[in-house]
Scaffold this motif. Sequence first.
Motif, PDB file in Angstrom:
ATOM      1  N   LYS A   8      -8.938  52.022  20.946  1.00  0.00           N
ATOM      2  CA  LYS A   8      -7.762  51.137  20.892  1.00  0.00           C
ATOM      3  C   LYS A   8      -8.104  49.726  21.373  1.00  0.00           C
ATOM      4  CE  LYS A   8      -3.977  54.082  20.279  1.00  0.00           C
ATOM      5  NZ  LYS A   8      -4.043  55.266  21.205  1.00  0.00           N
ATOM      6  N   ILE A   9      -8.961  49.656  22.401  1.00  0.00           N
ATOM      7  CA  ILE A   9      -9.328  48.331  22.934  1.00  0.00           C
ATOM      8  C   ILE A   9     -10.129  47.554  21.907  1.00  0.00           C
ATOM      9  CG2 ILE A   9     -10.799  47.181  24.619  1.00  0.00           C
ATOM     10  CD1 ILE A   9     -10.077  49.262  26.624  1.00  0.00           C
ATOM     11  N   GLY A  10     -11.014  48.264  21.198  1.00  0.00           N
ATOM     12  CA  GLY A  10     -11.795  47.656  20.123  1.00  0.00           C
ATOM     13  C   GLY A  10     -12.537  46.417  20.547  1.00  0.00           C
ATOM     14  N   GLY A  11     -12.365  45.344  19.782  1.00  0.00           N
ATOM     15  CA  GLY A  11     -13.076  44.101  20.028  1.00  0.00           C
ATOM     16  C   GLY A  11     -12.716  43.417  21.324  1.00  0.00           C
ATOM     17  N   GLN A  12     -11.560  43.822  21.913  1.00  0.00           N
ATOM     18  CA  GLN A  12     -11.153  43.193  23.167  1.00  0.00           C
ATOM     19  C   GLN A  12     -12.058  43.565  24.336  1.00  0.00           C
ATOM     20  OE1 GLN A  12      -6.884  44.601  23.217  1.00  0.00           O
ATOM     21  NE2 GLN A  12      -6.616  42.572  24.058  1.00  0.00           N
ATOM     22  N   ALA A  13     -12.889  44.581  24.128  1.00  0.00           N
ATOM     23  CA  ALA A  13     -13.715  45.083  25.229  1.00  0.00           C
ATOM     24  C   ALA A  13     -14.533  43.959  25.872  1.00  0.00           C
ATOM     25  CB  ALA A  13     -14.639  46.199  24.758  1.00  0.00           C
ATOM     26  N   GLU A  14     -15.076  43.072  25.025  1.00  0.00           N
ATOM     27  CA  GLU A  14     -15.907  41.973  25.541  1.00  0.00           C
ATOM     28  C   GLU A  14     -15.122  41.095  26.500  1.00  0.00           C
ATOM     29  OE1 GLU A  14     -18.995  41.280  21.841  1.00  0.00           O
ATOM     30  OE2 GLU A  14     -17.390  39.809  22.160  1.00  0.00           O
ATOM     31  N   GLU A  15     -13.898  40.774  26.078  1.00  0.00           N
ATOM     32  CA  GLU A  15     -13.024  39.939  26.904  1.00  0.00           C
ATOM     33  C   GLU A  15     -12.656  40.671  28.189  1.00  0.00           C
ATOM     34  OE1 GLU A  15      -9.464  38.851  24.682  1.00  0.00           O
ATOM     35  OE2 GLU A  15      -8.468  38.802  26.659  1.00  0.00           O
ATOM     36  N   PHE A  16     -12.411  41.965  28.056  1.00  0.00           N
ATOM     37  CA  PHE A  16     -12.055  42.771  29.226  1.00  0.00           C
ATOM     38  C   PHE A  16     -13.196  42.780  30.237  1.00  0.00           C
ATOM     39  CE2 PHE A  16      -8.381  43.517  27.141  1.00  0.00           C
ATOM     40  CZ  PHE A  16      -7.812  44.785  27.088  1.00  0.00           C
ATOM     41  N   LEU A  48     -19.852  30.557  38.903  1.00  0.00           N
ATOM     42  CA  LEU A  48     -18.789  31.562  38.970  1.00  0.00           C
ATOM     43  C   LEU A  48     -17.404  30.925  38.939  1.00  0.00           C
ATOM     44  CD1 LEU A  48     -20.400  34.001  41.594  1.00  0.00           C
ATOM     45  CD2 LEU A  48     -20.333  34.221  39.118  1.00  0.00           C
ATOM     46  N   GLY A  49     -17.357  29.648  38.547  1.00  0.00           N
ATOM     47  CA  GLY A  49     -16.060  28.971  38.454  1.00  0.00           C
ATOM     48  C   GLY A  49     -15.226  29.548  37.321  1.00  0.00           C
ATOM     49  N   LYS A  50     -13.940  29.192  37.345  1.00  0.00           N
ATOM     50  CA  LYS A  50     -13.017  29.713  36.336  1.00  0.00           C
ATOM     51  C   LYS A  50     -13.482  29.328  34.939  1.00  0.00           C
ATOM     52  CE  LYS A  50      -8.065  30.484  35.690  1.00  0.00           C
ATOM     53  NZ  LYS A  50      -8.381  31.692  34.941  1.00  0.00           N
ATOM     54  N   GLY A  51     -13.437  30.306  34.041  1.00  0.00           N
ATOM     55  CA  GLY A  51     -13.811  30.038  32.658  1.00  0.00           C
ATOM     56  C   GLY A  51     -15.303  29.968  32.407  1.00  0.00           C
ATOM     57  N   SER A  52     -16.083  30.356  33.423  1.00  0.00           N
ATOM     58  CA  SER A  52     -17.542  30.245  33.300  1.00  0.00           C
ATOM     59  C   SER A  52     -18.083  30.967  32.068  1.00  0.00           C
ATOM     60  CB  SER A  52     -18.201  30.821  34.552  1.00  0.00           C
ATOM     61  OG  SER A  52     -19.527  31.202  34.292  1.00  0.00           O
ATOM     62  N   ALA A  53     -18.887  30.261  31.303  1.00  0.00           N
ATOM     63  CA  ALA A  53     -19.499  30.846  30.107  1.00  0.00           C
ATOM     64  C   ALA A  53     -20.470  31.959  30.509  1.00  0.00           C
ATOM     65  CB  ALA A  53     -20.217  29.772  29.311  1.00  0.00           C
ATOM     66  N   GLN A  54     -21.135  31.767  31.675  1.00  0.00           N
ATOM     67  CA  GLN A  54     -22.089  32.791  32.122  1.00  0.00           C
ATOM     68  C   GLN A  54     -21.376  34.097  32.466  1.00  0.00           C
ATOM     69  OE1 GLN A  54     -24.034  30.296  35.191  1.00  0.00           O
ATOM     70  NE2 GLN A  54     -25.962  30.990  34.343  1.00  0.00           N
ATOM     71  N   VAL A  55     -20.211  33.954  33.108  1.00  0.00           N
ATOM     72  CA  VAL A  55     -19.450  35.168  33.471  1.00  0.00           C
ATOM     73  C   VAL A  55     -18.957  35.861  32.209  1.00  0.00           C
ATOM     74  CG1 VAL A  55     -17.396  36.062  34.662  1.00  0.00           C
ATOM     75  CG2 VAL A  55     -18.799  34.310  35.749  1.00  0.00           C
ATOM     76  N   LYS A  56     -18.479  35.057  31.261  1.00  0.00           N
ATOM     77  CA  LYS A  56     -18.001  35.634  29.989  1.00  0.00           C
ATOM     78  C   LYS A  56     -19.144  36.371  29.296  1.00  0.00           C
ATOM     79  CE  LYS A  56     -14.003  32.927  28.624  1.00  0.00           C
ATOM     80  NZ  LYS A  56     -13.752  31.650  29.277  1.00  0.00           N
ATOM     81  N   GLY A  57     -20.302  35.685  29.284  1.00  0.00           N
ATOM     82  CA  GLY A  57     -21.468  36.279  28.634  1.00  0.00           C
ATOM     83  C   GLY A  57     -21.874  37.582  29.301  1.00  0.00           C
ATOM     84  N   HIS A  58     -21.849  37.562  30.630  1.00  0.00           N
ATOM     85  CA  HIS A  58     -22.235  38.774  31.341  1.00  0.00           C
ATOM     86  C   HIS A  58     -21.204  39.885  31.159  1.00  0.00           C
ATOM     87  CE1 HIS A  58     -24.920  40.875  33.965  1.00  0.00           C
ATOM     88  NE2 HIS A  58     -23.910  41.290  34.698  1.00  0.00           N
ATOM     89  N   GLY A  59     -19.946  39.476  31.059  1.00  0.00           N
ATOM     90  CA  GLY A  59     -18.870  40.431  30.809  1.00  0.00           C
ATOM     91  C   GLY A  59     -19.076  41.163  29.489  1.00  0.00           C
ATOM     92  N   LYS A  60     -19.590  40.431  28.494  1.00  0.00           N
ATOM     93  CA  LYS A  60     -19.844  41.044  27.176  1.00  0.00           C
ATOM     94  C   LYS A  60     -20.914  42.123  27.310  1.00  0.00           C
ATOM     95  CE  LYS A  60     -18.787  37.272  24.012  1.00  0.00           C
ATOM     96  NZ  LYS A  60     -19.335  36.271  23.085  1.00  0.00           N
ATOM     97  N   LYS A  61     -21.941  41.810  28.118  1.00  0.00           N
ATOM     98  CA  LYS A  61     -23.035  42.783  28.313  1.00  0.00           C
ATOM     99  C   LYS A  61     -22.516  44.048  28.982  1.00  0.00           C
ATOM    100  CE  LYS A  61     -27.035  39.817  29.149  1.00  0.00           C
ATOM    101  NZ  LYS A  61     -28.040  39.490  30.180  1.00  0.00           N
ATOM    102  N   VAL A  62     -21.692  43.840  30.039  1.00  0.00           N
ATOM    103  CA  VAL A  62     -21.129  44.977  30.783  1.00  0.00           C
ATOM    104  C   VAL A  62     -20.274  45.826  29.848  1.00  0.00           C
ATOM    105  CG1 VAL A  62     -19.500  45.619  32.612  1.00  0.00           C
ATOM    106  CG2 VAL A  62     -21.199  43.839  33.039  1.00  0.00           C
ATOM    107  N   HIS A  85      -3.345  44.604  30.286  1.00  0.00           N
ATOM    108  CA  HIS A  85      -3.276  44.298  28.866  1.00  0.00           C
ATOM    109  C   HIS A  85      -2.677  45.419  28.023  1.00  0.00           C
ATOM    110  CE1 HIS A  85      -5.594  40.481  28.820  1.00  0.00           C
ATOM    111  NE2 HIS A  85      -6.137  40.977  29.907  1.00  0.00           N
ATOM    112  N   ASN A  86      -2.918  46.660  28.435  1.00  0.00           N
ATOM    113  CA  ASN A  86      -2.451  47.818  27.661  1.00  0.00           C
ATOM    114  C   ASN A  86      -1.809  48.875  28.552  1.00  0.00           C
ATOM    115  OD1 ASN A  86      -4.947  46.728  26.152  1.00  0.00           O
ATOM    116  ND2 ASN A  86      -3.991  48.033  24.631  1.00  0.00           N
ATOM    117  N   PRO A  87      -0.724  48.531  29.249  1.00  0.00           N
ATOM    118  CA  PRO A  87      -0.146  49.489  30.195  1.00  0.00           C
ATOM    119  C   PRO A  87       0.217  50.813  29.534  1.00  0.00           C
ATOM    120  CG  PRO A  87       1.355  47.648  29.830  1.00  0.00           C
ATOM    121  CD  PRO A  87       0.065  47.284  29.176  1.00  0.00           C
ATOM    122  N   GLY A  88       0.675  50.730  28.269  1.00  0.00           N
ATOM    123  CA  GLY A  88       1.082  51.950  27.575  1.00  0.00           C
ATOM    124  C   GLY A  88      -0.076  52.905  27.350  1.00  0.00           C
ATOM    125  N   LEU A  89      -1.277  52.342  27.285  1.00  0.00           N
ATOM    126  CA  LEU A  89      -2.468  53.148  27.026  1.00  0.00           C
ATOM    127  C   LEU A  89      -2.844  53.958  28.263  1.00  0.00           C
ATOM    128  CD1 LEU A  89      -4.585  53.508  24.816  1.00  0.00           C
ATOM    129  CD2 LEU A  89      -5.752  51.468  25.657  1.00  0.00           C
TER     130      LEU A  89
END
Lengths: 147, 142
Positions: free
Chosen positions: B17-25, B49-63, B113-117
Amino acid sequence: MVNWTAEEKQLISSIWAKVNVEECGAEALARLLIVYPWTQRFFDNFGNLSSPTAIVGNPKVRAHGKKVLTSFGDAIKNLDNLKGTYSKLSELHCDKLHVDPENFRLLGDILVIVLAAHFGKDFTPACQATWQKLVGLVAHALARKYH
Amino acid sequence: MVLSANDKSNVKAVFGKIGGQAEEFGGEALERMFTTYPQTKTYFPHFDLGKGSAQVKGHGKKVAAALVEAANHIDDIAGALSKLSDLHAQKLRVDPVNFKLLGQCFLVVVACHNPGLLTPEVHASLDKFLCAVGNVLTAKYR
């Protein structure tokens, strides 16, 4: 000595104002018993806890959940004196109830998830951080009188 | 701790259900972890580690990708994450307690993001799954 910034106090009170203590308390306790089933060990006299459905519908779980979260409300009114607020409850949980304080941490984490589900995007990272701090301090205060 | 057939199907359903959102999550879970548990930042002195950091986003995708991989090979998480397990044991050596913290934040993100889930049963299964992943990643530590 606990330090609360004005922002943290605001994040706590603004969320708490919109919490239905009975519903939220019931849900938090039910989820504790479902997600960490070994916590059921303290509730032998609660009747049917044999399935998630049974737990969610169990009136004793609901009532006790409400009781627990109502006590949280007391903490929120006394953020600067959590130690004093929970002193007697701490003794009770140690001497009479024999509850491992780890369980307070587990319930705190569950409560944060219940709030997140309820408030969605309004439960910002800053909000989560503040509430995790609060539940951690409540757990600590409840463990303080253990011996 | 063993994942039951129900647990496995619940976890697959969540990631389905999360699908492509996983990276953002993944990115948001990290952001929440750094905010809520500042001690976790000690593992990322080389990151902005500031807000909106591209490095954090990138690392989040890996996780997130690792979690998706584990969910897709849920009958053999140890096999699926074997290389990551080696990496964490030999190089990264993140203290085991921190996997629980990230797990908590991931659950919060899903709840937001998905309380119903996140029914109580699914919550239990997902929590077990995240524990299992943490256990695999720290299994070769000693």
